[in-house]
Write an enzyme that holds these catalytic residues in place. Structure first.
Site, PDB file in Angstrom:
ATOM      1  N   ASP C 120       0.877  -1.174   0.000  1.00  7.65           N
ATOM      2  CA  ASP C 120       0.000   0.000   0.000  1.00  7.65           C
ATOM      3  C   ASP C 120       0.914   1.223   0.000  1.00  7.65           C
ATOM      4  OD1 ASP C 120      -2.010   2.007   0.543  1.00  7.65           O
ATOM      5  OD2 ASP C 120      -3.261   0.410   1.342  1.00  7.65           O
ATOM      6  N   TRP C 156      -5.830  32.815 -13.843  1.00  8.75           N
ATOM      7  CA  TRP C 156      -5.337  31.791 -12.913  1.00  8.75           C
ATOM      8  C   TRP C 156      -4.009  32.187 -12.306  1.00  8.75           C
ATOM      9  CZ3 TRP C 156      -1.205  28.349 -12.391  1.00  8.75           C
ATOM     10  CH2 TRP C 156      -0.267  28.346 -13.423  1.00  8.75           C
ATOM     11  N   SER C 184      -3.159  19.427   0.469  1.00  8.29           N
ATOM     12  CA  SER C 184      -3.417  18.101  -0.089  1.00  8.29           C
ATOM     13  C   SER C 184      -2.247  17.636  -0.954  1.00  8.29           C
ATOM     14  CB  SER C 184      -4.714  18.142  -0.893  1.00  8.29           C
ATOM     15  OG  SER C 184      -4.784  17.049  -1.753  1.00  8.29           O
ATOM     16  N   SER C 185      -1.753  18.545  -1.808  1.00  7.36           N
ATOM     17  CA  SER C 185      -0.635  18.170  -2.683  1.00  7.36           C
ATOM     18  C   SER C 185       0.607  17.837  -1.876  1.00  7.36           C
ATOM     19  CB  SER C 185      -0.277  19.312  -3.634  1.00  7.36           C
ATOM     20  OG  SER C 185      -1.321  19.535  -4.507  1.00  7.36           O
ATOM     21  N   HIS C 268       6.611  28.129 -12.247  1.00  9.54           N
ATOM     22  CA  HIS C 268       7.288  27.393 -13.287  1.00  9.54           C
ATOM     23  C   HIS C 268       7.553  25.937 -12.910  1.00  9.54           C
ATOM     24  CE1 HIS C 268       8.486  27.274 -17.330  1.00  9.54           C
ATOM     25  NE2 HIS C 268       9.368  26.384 -16.936  1.00  9.54           N
ATOM     26  N   GLU C 270       5.732  24.333 -11.024  1.00 13.37           N
ATOM     27  CA  GLU C 270       4.371  23.775 -11.096  1.00 13.37           C
ATOM     28  C   GLU C 270       4.065  23.256 -12.506  1.00 13.37           C
ATOM     29  OE1 GLU C 270       1.843  23.233  -9.090  1.00 13.37           O
ATOM     30  OE2 GLU C 270       0.271  22.919 -10.600  1.00 13.37           O
ATOM     31  N   HIS C 317      11.104  34.183 -17.117  1.00 10.79           N
ATOM     32  CA  HIS C 317      10.779  34.234 -18.544  1.00 10.79           C
ATOM     33  C   HIS C 317       9.285  34.459 -18.744  1.00 10.79           C
ATOM     34  CE1 HIS C 317      10.383  29.560 -18.658  1.00 10.79           C
ATOM     35  NE2 HIS C 317       9.219  30.094 -18.451  1.00 10.79           N
ATOM     36  N   THR C 343      14.855  18.211 -22.517  1.00  9.22           N
ATOM     37  CA  THR C 343      13.567  17.868 -23.107  1.00  9.22           C
ATOM     38  C   THR C 343      13.772  17.194 -24.453  1.00  9.22           C
ATOM     39  OG1 THR C 343      12.803  19.903 -22.072  1.00  9.22           O
ATOM     40  CG2 THR C 343      11.263  18.786 -23.517  1.00  9.22           C
ATOM     41  N   LYS C 346      14.757  13.602 -24.143  1.00 14.22           N
ATOM     42  CA  LYS C 346      13.627  12.704 -23.904  1.00 14.22           C
ATOM     43  C   LYS C 346      12.949  12.320 -25.217  1.00 14.22           C
ATOM     44  CE  LYS C 346      12.340  13.497 -19.204  1.00 14.22           C
ATOM     45  NZ  LYS C 346      12.188  12.083 -18.922  1.00 14.22           N
ATOM     46  N   ARG C 465      -4.427  37.676 -24.996  1.00 14.53           N
ATOM     47  CA  ARG C 465      -5.216  36.647 -24.321  1.00 14.53           C
ATOM     48  C   ARG C 465      -6.199  37.299 -23.347  1.00 14.53           C
ATOM     49  NH1 ARG C 465      -0.866  33.998 -20.087  1.00 14.53           N
ATOM     50  NH2 ARG C 465      -2.646  32.758 -19.486  1.00 14.53           N
TER      51      ARG C 465
END
Lengths: 370, 195, 544, 57
Positions: C120, C156, C184-185, C268, C270, C317, C343, C346, C465
């Site tokens: 578990d 946001w 929670s996170s 960032h 995040e 940035h 990146t 990958k 935006r």
């Protein structure tokens, strides 16, 4: 055959036009904007080239090594040389990108002497321009009528990108742009000039522009600044220096004329007519054209008893604003005549009918500091 | 199952949790420390056009006669405050190293007393560390009665090491009303307290 | 998705709601609703997380549909600007904190113990608590929609002072709900770290762990590092709003730009919190369907760690036009460009894994491949945005919106869907309906590109935006985007259908549901029983 | 120590020999690697600051 050629040419012409105007970043009318555009295109094509290689390899593998075609999996899973290559090559490409980018950025941060300094102040939801040392200042409001926004009349060509008073600048001269804000963060942006800079309340930022060609250049606020963020466009009118000088002289003359009007007695109707215009451009976006507001953020003015009972309170609020709310101070945005007119209008429109005419002279005392 | 094995796991979990909690607390402290760190960073580098909030000493240096810098003054007042801040000197030219005095006038046009403070900002931000203020009204709150007028000097110097490419320095003062204790340091001690 | 229940007669009841859950042979605790409320089983909590995230995905999606409907053509047709701003804000907040992050935590809950052979999670009761904080947090956040003054309307990213001095009264509740979601996170992250570091099957070294576990471990450390910063910044907002401080208010000596520095110092990393587990998922799925070991396993781990470290060095940035000094602009431009190296590594590794494999294209593979292609497109626009001078033109336009939707929707969301298709046989014991899954995939791919590709053009042409109305030259792009958006939104109903059908029945899956799948989870029966690996499995590293 | 630095450098670069990695993971101490990694990260920041300020000159 000729038909094919014609169609081909026309569509090529059309697509190049479309590509030039509406699909891509504008080349713009300053040296900086041209450089940014070419930088953008260089990076774009580098990305396309990398994309062709990477996606080529990917799709080749997808088609070539399908199990349905009988592909058997091999078992390699490491190759140090290969890994070094695909780490080093991108690094080199990045260095190649960084060099022109650094050069362009340094040009944008040039602080050499300017020919003209303009202070740009963002305010919910308009821009205020003042030409430093020239005694010329004005606000620039959205000119598109509300009826077009609501779909009650046909939309004009420059829908939402038109203002009552554009910022007029001379071509070929270096103009230093100082930015600040009265309330929240705004961002002053004209794509053709490649100037985008945040206007931060309490702080001052600077940028500069040297326009190469006369013309009208349109942009808008780029930082979310509240409900009418979409409705605070920027319009810059670039003219030849002599024309600019005569425009400046004319503005000074007009300001002097307006100051003359302060001392005389104004009739109620006269103030109402002028006030209605001011109300429509400045106040109606929050307090609504019918004075109903949208509580709780924007109180109603029609039938607002506190405001009607106390003219001084009303005047003070309009002149000085309310701190910590969306109500700005109009002390320096509007002149005494405009303030008197709009206050008079608010006290007599929509059934408020106080019959009071607030005279510009009364306002002048409260905003001047001789 | 092996009791010792389970006990070992449990101890491991406890140790990991303790360590992550320590890391968490450290990051929390770091997050809070970022605020004063930012202030120090701004003051040292002049980031964001901030200037020192205390009077500085005149740095004894002769004026750099080879170049002249334009110093501009802009005054603004914020909403809700019926004050005017004005200066006769909108602009002056001086040599780096030279000191100068400019007089500003505060005028309370309202019908009650107000407390306000002029908050400075400098552009270009590279210049802000080179602007030394020997006396400034911006270091403290001003309190003016209804209709009162008050004249205050700004004595300043642009140091000789001002970067060569800076030709114009703009100093903007924005007047803000100080109703409650808005200084975050005092308010941290007494939340919401009046000054 | 309660796979541990015996299939057959009770299977039809499983999806019809937690309240109807019948007790099962393994479990003698509370039944019905209480059982789900009090469960400490990682599989059940994982299911709860995933269902919660699915619900939030649809609520956030609904808000996006409102936005797209308003932007269908120029002019204000459906909603007023105030409400439009609430919709964009809530869409962003719900999708980031309510849909993507809980989905990854749910997948971690389900799969990390199974992949490392643990019975578990390390802290089962804490696990329950950290889940149940989420419904509380998001109920509160959604409740702001009906409060006077409306929901948060400042985007946001909630830049001060729009989110402090000029914010609606509901902002206090927004702050509180974000605090709960943050706690929670953090608790979830502690639990995952403790599980991975301590409960691995004997013999499984760190470098034997599946990449999903690795990426989650690194993600969990990122969460521990940046969630306190988020908590700090929203606490400062709260103090500014209610206690007269002025952290972000120039009037009292504060600085609105400080807010942006703090926010993006959190923000960032995040962003990477939302993409690293996706990398892990794709790195697990591609080798399975290529029937070939992952190329450069070690490089993948290192690249993930590099990205995590670099993510702390690039925050400004997002602030290139806020008035940074030249040196700062250059620093953040260079550091951001560096991120494209790991990146890129990958992407190259994934492609080389495919090379000379033996490929089949089951639904999880389809989503994983779409991820590779479309995430790379998002990576390209990211590289363009990193170029600071060019960013003066891109910043705060639809080009940015296109960029981060490419990395988050066909990026993070497609990876989550790939994971769901991949592990559904393990969860339910049935394969998802093949035809429907394929329809879902193709409609999603078409919808996503139709939605987000034209945004690049709109942004380059100059559309900022977060605007409810736009000038006429952007009309065509927006209409295509809206049509694409509706298509993508509707096709997600198919996804729900596939999941529901899969829970109810379908082709039976064996323990090793996919031929090329070799991790530990495929050694337990499908559906996985409620309790697995109570005796640690014998792990023999097949990789090394 | 040099070995550790080499390995951390390789990790930053993202490429490492399988044999070397296995050895590090069997014999090396995690704590040392983390500390060296943090120092290297700080050095990277310093290097970037240096490059940026040189470029800004």
């Amino acid at each position: 055959m000729r038909l094919v050629w014609t169609v081909g040419l026309v569509s090529a012409g059309l697509s190049s036009k479309v590509l030039a105007n509406q699909w891509n970043m504008p080349v713009g009318v300053t040296d900086v904007s041209r450089e940014i555009h070419s930088l953008h295109m260089i990076i774009f094509w580098i990305c396309v080239a990398i994309g062709v290689v990477v996606f080529g390899a990917l799709f080749y593998s997808l088609f070539r090594y399908r199990r349905s075609r009988g592909a058997r999996a091999s078992n390699f899973h490491e190759h140090t040389t290969l890994e070094i290559v695909w780490t080093v090559v991108p690094l080199l490409i990045l260095v190649a990108m960084a060099i022109p980018a650094t050069a362009t950025l340094k040009k944008m941060y040039d602080t050499s002497e300017a020919d003209l300094d303009v202070m740009i102040t963002g305010q919910q939801w308009r821009w205020r321009y003042s030409y430093l040392g020239e005694e010329v200042a004005f606000t620039s409001n959205l000119a598109t009528p509300r009826s077009q926004v609501e779909g009650k009349s046909a939309k004009s060509e420059n829908y939402l990108l038109e203002v009552d008073e554009p910022l007029v600048l001379p071509v070929g001269q270096k103009v230093r742009l100082l930015m600040t804000s009265d309330d929240v963060i705004h961002s002053w942006w004209v794509p053709d000039l490649a100037v985008k800079q945040d206007a931060v309340p309490g702080f001052v930022n600077e940028n500069w522009v040297r326009i190469n060609e006369p013309g009208i250049y349109r942009g808008q606020c780029a930082e979310l600044c509240g409900k009418d963020h979409a409705f605070m466009p920027v319009v810059v009118k670039a003219v030849e220096p002599p024309e600019f000088e005569s425009w400046l002289a004319q503005r000074k003359e007009a300001a002097a004329q307006a100051a003359l009007g302060v001392d005389r007695e104004w009739a109620l109707e006269e103030l109402m007519t002028r006030g209605e215009q001011v109300y429509a451009t400045i106040c109606a976006s929050c307090h609504m054209p019918d004075g109903q507001g949208s509580p709780p953020a924007f109180p109603a003015l029609a039938g607002n008893q506190t405001m009607l009972d106390d003219a001084d309170y009303h005047i003070e609020t309009v002149i000085n604003g309310v701190s910590g709310s969306a109500m700005p101070a109009f002390r320096s945005t509007l002149n005494a005549v405009e303030l008197a007119a709009v206050i008079t209008y608010e006290r007599n429109a929509w059934g408020n009918d106080t019959g009071e005419a607030i005279q510009p002279a009364r306002i002048a005392e409260l905003i001047d500091s001789p | 199952m092996d009791r010792q094995f389970l006990e070992g796991r449990r101890r491991g979990v406890r140790r990991t949790v303790a360590r992550t909690l320590v890391a968490l607390v450290l990051m929390g402290c770091f997050a809070i420390a970022l605020v004063p760190l930012y202030d120090v960073f701004c003051e040292v580098t002049g980031l964001n056009g901030k200037t020192a909030s205390r009077a500085q000493a005149l740095s004894a240096q002769s004026a750099d006669q080879t170049r002249l810098v334009t110093m501009q003054f802009i005054t603004r007042s914020s909403s809700g405050l019926p004050w005017a801040l004005t200066t006769e000197t909108r602009q002056l030219r001086l040599h780096p190293g030279q000191s100068a005095e400019v007089s500003f006038t505060f005028h309370n046009l309202g019908n009650r007393p107000y407390v306000a403070r002029a908050v400075p900002s400098v552009s270009p931000s590279e210049a802000s560390v080179h602007l030394r203020k020997l006396a400034c009204f911006c270091f403290e709150n001003q309190r003016l009665a209804a209709g009162e007028r008050f004249e205050a000097p700004l004595v300043f110097q642009l140091t000789r090491d001002l970067p060569e490419d800076v030709k114009t320095v703009t100093l903007v003062y924005t007047l803000y009303e100080q109703q409650v204790s808005l200084s975050r340091h005092s308010a941290m001690q007494r939340p919401g307290g009046e000054t | 998705m309660a796979s541990h229940l015996p299939t057959g007669s009770s299977a039809s009841q499983q999806q019809s709601g937690a309240a109807e859950m019948t007790s099962d042979t393994h479990h003698s605790g509370p039944t019905g609703l209480m059982r789900w409320l009090l469960t400490t089983n990682h599989k059940e909590i994982g299911t709860l997380y995933l269902l919660f995230s699915l619900a939030m995905f649809f609520i956030g999606g609904l808000f996006a549909m409102v936005v797209r409907a308003e932007l269908f053509q120029p002019g204000l047709q459906l909603v007023q600007p105030e409400f439009f701003n609430q919709m964009t804000t809530m869409h962003g907040l719900i999708m980031v904190f309510g849909a993507v992050m809980p989905a990854f935590v749910g997948l971690a809950n389900w799969m990390v113990p199974l992949q490392i052979g643990a019975p578990d999670m390390a802290l089962p009761r804490l696990n329950n608590f950290s889940f149940w904080l989420l419904p509380v947090a998001f109920t509160m956040l959604l409740a702001t929609l009906v409060m006077p003054g409306g929901a948060p309307n400042f985007g946001w990213t909630f830049y001060a002072p729009l989110s402090t001095t000029y914010a609606p009264p509901s902002t206090t509740f927004f702050i509180f709900s974000l605090h709960l979601a943050g706690i929670s996170s953090i608790l979830g992250a502690i639990n995952i770290i403790a599980t991975i570091l301590n409960l691995r099957a004997p013999g499984m070294r760190m470098m034997d762990m599946p990449l999903f576990v690795w990426t989650w471990l690194i993600t969990a450390f990122l969460l521990i590092a940046v969630m306190p910063v988020l908590a700090g910044v929203i606490t400062m907002m709260l103090l500014d709003i209610h206690f007269g401080t002025s952290f972000f208010n120039a009037a009292g000596g504060g600085d609105p730009v400080l807010f942006q520095h703090l926010f993006w110092f959190f923000g960032h990393p995040e962003v990477y919190i939302m993409i690293l587990p996706a990398f892990g998922i794709v790195s697990v799925i591609i080798p399975t369907f290529a029937r070939k070991r992952l190329f450069g396993y070690a490089s993948m781990v290192y690249a993930t760690a590099s990205i995590a470290i670099l993510s702390f060095l690039v925050w400004a940035h997002h602030m290139f036009v806020v008035g940074l000094p030249l040196t700062a602009e250059l620093f953040f431009m260079y550091s951001t460009m560096l991120i494209s190296v790991p990146t890129g590594v990958k992407v190259f590794n994934w492609i080389t894994t495919l090379f000379r494999g033996s490929l089949t294209f089951e639904p999880p593979m389809l989503f994983a491949l779409a991820f590779v292609v479309l995430f790379t497109i998002g990576g390209f626009s990211g590289l363009m945005l990193a170029i600071s001078p060019a960013d003066f033109q891109y910043h705060d336009t639809y080009f940015v919106v296109a960029h981060f939707h490419y990395v988050l929707v066909p990026g993070a969301v497609f990876a989550i869907m790939a994971a769901v298709y991949y592990w559904l046989p393990k969860w339910t014991g049935h394969y998802p309906h093949l035809r429907l899954s394929q329809w879902h995939f193709w409609l999603s791919v078409v919808g996503v590109n139709l939605t987000f590709f034209p945004m690049h053009f709109a942004g380059l042409a100059g559309m900022p935006r977060r605007i409810p109305d736009y000038s006429l030259q952007f009309a065509d792009f927006n209409m295509i985007t809206s049509i694409g958006g509706f298509l993508f939104g509707l096709s997600q109903l198919l996804f729900v259908l596939v999941v529901v059908l899969c829970v109810r029945g379908g082709r039976k899956a064996p323990a090793q549901a996919w031929e090329g799948a070799e991790d530990l989870e495929w050694t337990v029966p499908s559906p996985a029983p409620l309790h697995t690996f109570e005796t640690p499995p014998d792990f023999t590293p097949y990789r090394h | 120590m040099w070995r550790v630095i080499q390995s951390v450098l390789a990790a930053f670069f993202g490429v490492q020999k399988e044999s070397r990695r296995t050895e590090d993971f069997t014999h090396g101490r995690g704590f040392v690697f983390i500390v060296v990694g943090l120092v290297m990260a700080a050095l990277l920041v310093g290097l970037l600051v240096l490059v940026a300020s040189l470029a800004a000159e």
